[in-house]
Motif scaffolding. Structure first.
Motif, PDB file in Angstrom:
ATOM      1  N   ASP A 107       0.861  -1.187   0.000  1.00 40.02           N
ATOM      2  CA  ASP A 107       0.000   0.000   0.000  1.00 40.02           C
ATOM      3  C   ASP A 107       0.897   1.237   0.000  1.00 40.02           C
ATOM      4  O   ASP A 107       1.438   1.617   1.044  1.00 40.02           O
ATOM      5  CB  ASP A 107      -0.905   0.004   1.234  1.00 40.02           C
ATOM      6  N   PRO A 108       1.086   1.884  -1.162  1.00 37.81           N
ATOM      7  CA  PRO A 108       1.982   3.049  -1.232  1.00 37.81           C
ATOM      8  C   PRO A 108       1.537   4.218  -0.352  1.00 37.81           C
ATOM      9  O   PRO A 108       2.351   5.092  -0.018  1.00 37.81           O
ATOM     10  CB  PRO A 108       1.938   3.441  -2.715  1.00 37.81           C
ATOM     11  N   ARG A 109       0.261   4.246   0.032  1.00 37.32           N
ATOM     12  CA  ARG A 109      -0.237   5.360   0.846  1.00 37.32           C
ATOM     13  C   ARG A 109       0.158   5.212   2.306  1.00 37.32           C
ATOM     14  O   ARG A 109       0.003   6.158   3.090  1.00 37.32           O
ATOM     15  CB  ARG A 109      -1.765   5.442   0.739  1.00 37.32           C
ATOM     16  N   ALA A 110       0.678   4.023   2.698  1.00 34.99           N
ATOM     17  CA  ALA A 110       1.091   3.789   4.082  1.00 34.99           C
ATOM     18  C   ALA A 110       2.544   3.331   4.095  1.00 34.99           C
ATOM     19  O   ALA A 110       3.178   3.165   3.042  1.00 34.99           O
ATOM     20  CB  ALA A 110       0.188   2.749   4.736  1.00 34.99           C
ATOM     21  N   THR A 111       3.072   3.117   5.277  1.00 37.34           N
ATOM     22  CA  THR A 111       4.460   2.655   5.395  1.00 37.34           C
ATOM     23  C   THR A 111       4.544   1.206   5.849  1.00 37.34           C
ATOM     24  O   THR A 111       5.640   0.677   6.018  1.00 37.34           O
ATOM     25  CB  THR A 111       5.219   3.535   6.416  1.00 37.34           C
ATOM     26  N   THR A 112       3.397   0.582   6.034  1.00 45.09           N
ATOM     27  CA  THR A 112       3.372  -0.815   6.466  1.00 45.09           C
ATOM     28  C   THR A 112       2.669  -1.668   5.413  1.00 45.09           C
ATOM     29  O   THR A 112       1.552  -1.343   4.991  1.00 45.09           O
ATOM     30  CB  THR A 112       2.646  -0.976   7.818  1.00 45.09           C
ATOM     31  N   ASP A 113       3.307  -2.715   4.982  1.00 44.23           N
ATOM     32  CA  ASP A 113       2.727  -3.652   4.026  1.00 44.23           C
ATOM     33  C   ASP A 113       2.344  -4.947   4.738  1.00 44.23           C
ATOM     34  O   ASP A 113       2.749  -5.183   5.882  1.00 44.23           O
ATOM     35  CB  ASP A 113       3.726  -3.955   2.907  1.00 44.23           C
ATOM     36  N   ARG A 114       1.571  -5.791   4.042  1.00 46.47           N
ATOM     37  CA  ARG A 114       1.151  -7.071   4.626  1.00 46.47           C
ATOM     38  C   ARG A 114       1.785  -8.224   3.864  1.00 46.47           C
ATOM     39  O   ARG A 114       1.872  -8.197   2.638  1.00 46.47           O
ATOM     40  CB  ARG A 114      -0.376  -7.207   4.583  1.00 46.47           C
ATOM     41  N   LEU A 115       2.195  -9.234   4.615  1.00 46.23           N
ATOM     42  CA  LEU A 115       2.743 -10.443   4.025  1.00 46.23           C
ATOM     43  C   LEU A 115       1.847 -11.613   4.400  1.00 46.23           C
ATOM     44  O   LEU A 115       1.660 -11.904   5.582  1.00 46.23           O
ATOM     45  CB  LEU A 115       4.169 -10.696   4.523  1.00 46.23           C
ATOM     46  N   LEU A 116       1.287 -12.278   3.412  1.00 48.16           N
ATOM     47  CA  LEU A 116       0.434 -13.439   3.639  1.00 48.16           C
ATOM     48  C   LEU A 116       1.283 -14.706   3.519  1.00 48.16           C
ATOM     49  O   LEU A 116       1.989 -14.899   2.518  1.00 48.16           O
ATOM     50  CB  LEU A 116      -0.710 -13.494   2.616  1.00 48.16           C
ATOM     51  N   GLN A 127       8.589 -18.708   7.935  1.00 48.73           N
ATOM     52  CA  GLN A 127       9.495 -17.861   8.705  1.00 48.73           C
ATOM     53  C   GLN A 127      10.641 -17.348   7.845  1.00 48.73           C
ATOM     54  O   GLN A 127      11.080 -16.195   7.990  1.00 48.73           O
ATOM     55  CB  GLN A 127      10.035 -18.652   9.894  1.00 48.73           C
ATOM     56  N   ALA A 128      11.134 -18.177   6.935  1.00 47.38           N
ATOM     57  CA  ALA A 128      12.210 -17.744   6.056  1.00 47.38           C
ATOM     58  C   ALA A 128      11.755 -16.624   5.128  1.00 47.38           C
ATOM     59  O   ALA A 128      12.470 -15.629   4.932  1.00 47.38           O
ATOM     60  CB  ALA A 128      12.729 -18.929   5.243  1.00 47.38           C
ATOM     61  N   VAL A 129      10.555 -16.772   4.551  1.00 45.93           N
ATOM     62  CA  VAL A 129      10.028 -15.730   3.671  1.00 45.93           C
ATOM     63  C   VAL A 129       9.801 -14.434   4.447  1.00 45.93           C
ATOM     64  O   VAL A 129      10.116 -13.342   3.965  1.00 45.93           O
ATOM     65  CB  VAL A 129       8.718 -16.200   3.002  1.00 45.93           C
ATOM     66  N   GLU A 130       9.277 -14.551   5.649  1.00 49.34           N
ATOM     67  CA  GLU A 130       9.052 -13.366   6.475  1.00 49.34           C
ATOM     68  C   GLU A 130      10.365 -12.629   6.740  1.00 49.34           C
ATOM     69  O   GLU A 130      10.431 -11.396   6.649  1.00 49.34           O
ATOM     70  CB  GLU A 130       8.400 -13.773   7.789  1.00 49.34           C
ATOM     71  N   ALA A 131      11.424 -13.374   7.048  1.00 49.82           N
ATOM     72  CA  ALA A 131      12.711 -12.739   7.325  1.00 49.82           C
ATOM     73  C   ALA A 131      13.265 -12.032   6.091  1.00 49.82           C
ATOM     74  O   ALA A 131      13.788 -10.910   6.180  1.00 49.82           O
ATOM     75  CB  ALA A 131      13.709 -13.784   7.825  1.00 49.82           C
ATOM     76  N   ILE A 132      13.147 -12.652   4.936  1.00 50.06           N
ATOM     77  CA  ILE A 132      13.672 -12.059   3.706  1.00 50.06           C
ATOM     78  C   ILE A 132      12.911 -10.799   3.328  1.00 50.06           C
ATOM     79  O   ILE A 132      13.504  -9.747   3.023  1.00 50.06           O
ATOM     80  CB  ILE A 132      13.597 -13.085   2.555  1.00 50.06           C
ATOM     81  N   VAL A 133      11.585 -10.875   3.345  1.00 50.50           N
ATOM     82  CA  VAL A 133      10.766  -9.724   2.950  1.00 50.50           C
ATOM     83  C   VAL A 133      10.925  -8.582   3.957  1.00 50.50           C
ATOM     84  O   VAL A 133      11.002  -7.403   3.578  1.00 50.50           O
ATOM     85  CB  VAL A 133       9.286 -10.140   2.813  1.00 50.50           C
ATOM     86  N   THR A 134      10.989  -8.921   5.224  1.00 49.92           N
ATOM     87  CA  THR A 134      11.166  -7.883   6.243  1.00 49.92           C
ATOM     88  C   THR A 134      12.474  -7.125   6.019  1.00 49.92           C
ATOM     89  O   THR A 134      12.513  -5.883   6.102  1.00 49.92           O
ATOM     90  CB  THR A 134      11.159  -8.511   7.646  1.00 49.92           C
ATOM     91  N   ALA A 135      13.550  -7.856   5.732  1.00 47.19           N
ATOM     92  CA  ALA A 135      14.841  -7.205   5.492  1.00 47.19           C
ATOM     93  C   ALA A 135      14.797  -6.343   4.229  1.00 47.19           C
ATOM     94  O   ALA A 135      15.339  -5.223   4.215  1.00 47.19           O
ATOM     95  CB  ALA A 135      15.934  -8.263   5.368  1.00 47.19           C
ATOM     96  N   ALA A 136      14.154  -6.848   3.182  1.00 43.05           N
ATOM     97  CA  ALA A 136      14.070  -6.072   1.945  1.00 43.05           C
ATOM     98  C   ALA A 136      13.235  -4.805   2.123  1.00 43.05           C
ATOM     99  O   ALA A 136      13.584  -3.729   1.614  1.00 43.05           O
ATOM    100  CB  ALA A 136      13.475  -6.944   0.837  1.00 43.05           C
ATOM    101  N   GLU A 137      12.133  -4.905   2.846  1.00 46.55           N
ATOM    102  CA  GLU A 137      11.284  -3.747   3.083  1.00 46.55           C
ATOM    103  C   GLU A 137      11.979  -2.723   3.981  1.00 46.55           C
ATOM    104  O   GLU A 137      11.827  -1.511   3.798  1.00 46.55           O
ATOM    105  CB  GLU A 137       9.975  -4.204   3.738  1.00 46.55           C
ATOM    106  N   LYS A 138      12.760  -3.212   4.926  1.00 50.35           N
ATOM    107  CA  LYS A 138      13.461  -2.300   5.831  1.00 50.35           C
ATOM    108  C   LYS A 138      14.427  -1.418   5.067  1.00 50.35           C
ATOM    109  O   LYS A 138      14.615  -0.232   5.399  1.00 50.35           O
ATOM    110  CB  LYS A 138      14.198  -3.112   6.895  1.00 50.35           C
ATOM    111  N   GLY A 141      12.756   1.558   3.936  1.00 52.62           N
ATOM    112  CA  GLY A 141      12.136   2.370   4.972  1.00 52.62           C
ATOM    113  C   GLY A 141      10.702   1.984   5.274  1.00 52.62           C
ATOM    114  O   GLY A 141       9.926   2.798   5.774  1.00 52.62           O
ATOM    115  N   ARG A 142      10.362   0.713   5.022  1.00 54.63           N
ATOM    116  CA  ARG A 142       9.000   0.255   5.238  1.00 54.63           C
ATOM    117  C   ARG A 142       9.010  -0.918   6.227  1.00 54.63           C
ATOM    118  O   ARG A 142      10.053  -1.532   6.488  1.00 54.63           O
ATOM    119  CB  ARG A 142       8.352  -0.182   3.910  1.00 54.63           C
ATOM    120  N   THR A 143       7.847  -1.238   6.764  1.00 58.43           N
ATOM    121  CA  THR A 143       7.700  -2.364   7.681  1.00 58.43           C
ATOM    122  C   THR A 143       6.688  -3.349   7.117  1.00 58.43           C
ATOM    123  O   THR A 143       5.945  -3.032   6.186  1.00 58.43           O
ATOM    124  CB  THR A 143       7.233  -1.896   9.076  1.00 58.43           C
ATOM    125  N   VAL A 144       6.680  -4.540   7.699  1.00 55.20           N
ATOM    126  CA  VAL A 144       5.807  -5.607   7.216  1.00 55.20           C
ATOM    127  C   VAL A 144       5.037  -6.205   8.376  1.00 55.20           C
ATOM    128  O   VAL A 144       5.597  -6.463   9.450  1.00 55.20           O
ATOM    129  CB  VAL A 144       6.627  -6.719   6.521  1.00 55.20           C
TER     130      VAL A 144
END
Length: 357
Positions: A107-116, A127-138, A141-144
Motif C-alpha cells: 500500500d503506497p499510501r502507508a508505510t506498512t505492508d502485509r505479508l500473507l 518464517q524464512a520468507v518473512e525474514a527475507i521480505v522484512t529485510a528487503a522492506e526495511k 524504509g517500510r515495515t511488514v
C-alpha cells in the motif's frame, strides 16, 4: 575351542575366517555404506537451509508493481521468485491451491505492508520468507505485518505432523515386506506366492493407513482434514513402499531390504519437505523429493489437512506408480524365478535319464 583335523588348535586368523563368512563380511560392509550414506544425505540436506526461488505474489498498484517485482527478483542469492497478482483475492487463491507460498500486499499510501503466509505448508518456509521480505522492506524504509492465512493446527508443532505420519507409514511398509521375506524367503517361490504376499501387504496397508489417520486425527488432534482422505493416502503410501521393497527383494534377495532403506530412508526422508520444505533444500534434494514416496506422501498429507485437497494429483500419481510398479516387478520376478527353477529341474531330470544303470 575347535581343533583342526591334525589335532592342533586353529590360529586366531583361522578362527576369524571360520566365524565370519564372506557373505557376513559383505553385509557388514553394506551396512557401513548405508550408515555413511544416511549421515551424508541428512547432513547435506539440513546443514544449511537457504531459500531458493520461493514463489511469492506481489499485489501493488500498477505504477509500482513492476519495479517492486524486479527489486525482489534481484535480491542476492535469488531467494524469491516474485510474480505480479491482480488482487489480494487472486493471491489468496494461489496460496490456497499451493501455486504460491506467500504474497506481499503493498500500500503506497502507508508505510506498512502485509505479508500473507501459510504455515500449514511448512512453518520453516513461512518464517524464512518473512525474514527475507522484512529485510528487503526495511531497506526501503517500510515495515511488514505478517498474516498467516492457513495456519498449522494447534496440535501440529511447526507443521511437522504430516511428515512424521508419512515417515511412520513408510517404515511400516518396508518392515512388513521385510518380515514377509524373513518368515517365508526373500524371493517368492512362484507367481501365486507373490500375489499372496501382495494381498497380505494390501490388507496390512489398509489397517496401517487407518491406524495412522486415527492417531494424528481423533486421538492427538495433530492434523485436521478428512479422516477418510488421510486413511486412503496412508493405505496407498504403505502399499507403495511395501510393494517396492518386495520388488527389491525379488531382485536382490535380502540385500533388497538395504536398497529399500537407501531409497526410502536415506534419500526419501531428508528430501520429503518435512522439516524444510522444498524451496529450502539444496538442488539435489529438491529434485528427487517429489518423486519419492516420503515426499509425495508429505505433500499430499498437508494438502488434505490444510489446503482442502488441492494439488493432490501429482503426488498420488507418484505413489500409484511406485505401488503398481512394485507389484508388477514382484510378480514378474517370481514368474521368472519359477521358470528358471523348472528349466533347471528339467535339465537335471533329462540328465538322469541318460546316466548308466
Amino acid at each position: 575351542m575347535a581343533t583342526i583335523d591334525d589335532g592342533t588348535r586353529p590360529t586366531f586368523v583361522e578362527e576369524v575366517k571360520s566365524a565370519v563368512t564372506a557373505r557376513a563380511a559383505l553385509l557388514v560392509i553394506g551396512v557401513l555404506g548405508l550408515m555413511v550414506a544416511f549421515i551424508t544425505s541428512y547432513a547435506g540436506a539440513f546443514h544449511h537451509p537457504k531459500p531458493d526461488r520461493v514463489p511469492l505474489a506481489v499485489v501493488a498498484p500498477a505504477q509500482v508493481r513492476g519495479e517492486l517485482v524486479q527489486k525482489l527478483d534481484r535480491l542476492p542469492g535469488a531467494p524469491l521468485d516474485p510474480r505480479p497478482a491482480a488482487s489480494e483475492q487472486a493471491a489468496r487463491r494461489q496460496i490456497e491451491d499451493r501455486t504460491l507460498d506467500a504474497a506481499l500486499l503493498v500500500d503506497p499510501r502507508a508505510t506498512t505492508d502485509r505479508l500473507l503466509v501459510a504455515s500449514g505448508g511448512g512453518a520453516s518456509l513461512s518464517q524464512a520468507v518473512e525474514a527475507i521480505v522484512t529485510a528487503a522492506e526495511k531497506q526501503q524504509g517500510r515495515t511488514v505485518r505478517t498474516q498467516d492465512v492457513i495456519p498449522a493446527a494447534a496440535g501440529d508443532g511447526r507443521s511437522l505432523s504430516a511428515f512424521y505420519l508419512v515417515v511412520g507409514w513408510c517404515v511400516g511398509g518396508y518392515l512388513c515386506a521385510a518380515i514377509l521375506a524373513i518368515s517365508a524367503g526373500a524371493r517368492p517361490a512362484n507367481r501365486q506366492r507373490a500375489v499372496i504376499r501382495l494381498a497380505a501387504l494390501a490388507l496390512y496397508a489398509i489397517a496401517a493407513g487407518l491406524a495412522g489417520a486415527i492417531v494424528v486425527g481423533p486421538i492427538l488432534g495433530a492434523l485436521p482434514g478428512s479422516l477418510f482422505g488421510l486413511w486412503g493416502l496412508g493405505a496407498l503410501t504403505v502399499f507403495a513402499v511395501g510393494a517396492t521393497t518386495l520388488a527389491f527383494q525379488g531382485l536382490l534377495g535380502v540385500i533388497g531390504i538395504g536398497l529399500a532403506i537407501l531409497v526410502i530412508v536415506v534419500f526419501g526422508n531428508p528430501s520429503a519437505g518435512g522439516a524444510y520444505p522444498y524451496p529450502l533444500l539444496p538442488p539435489f534434494w529438491q529434485a528427487i523429493g517429489p518423486a519419492l514416496p516420503p515426499g509425495a506422501g508429505t505433500w499430499a498429507a498437508r494438502s488434505i489437512a490444510y489446503f482442502r485437497g488441492q494439488s493432490l494429483t501429482g503426488p498420488l500419481l507418484v505413489l500409484s506408480a511406485w505401488a503398481v510398479g512394485g507389484a508388477l516387478v514382484t510378480i514378474a520376478l517370481a514368474t521368472l524365478h519359477k521358470t528358471a527353477d523348472e528349466r533347471a529341474g528339467g535339465v537335471a531330470a533329462g540328465g538322469e535319464k541318460h546316466l548308466p544303470a
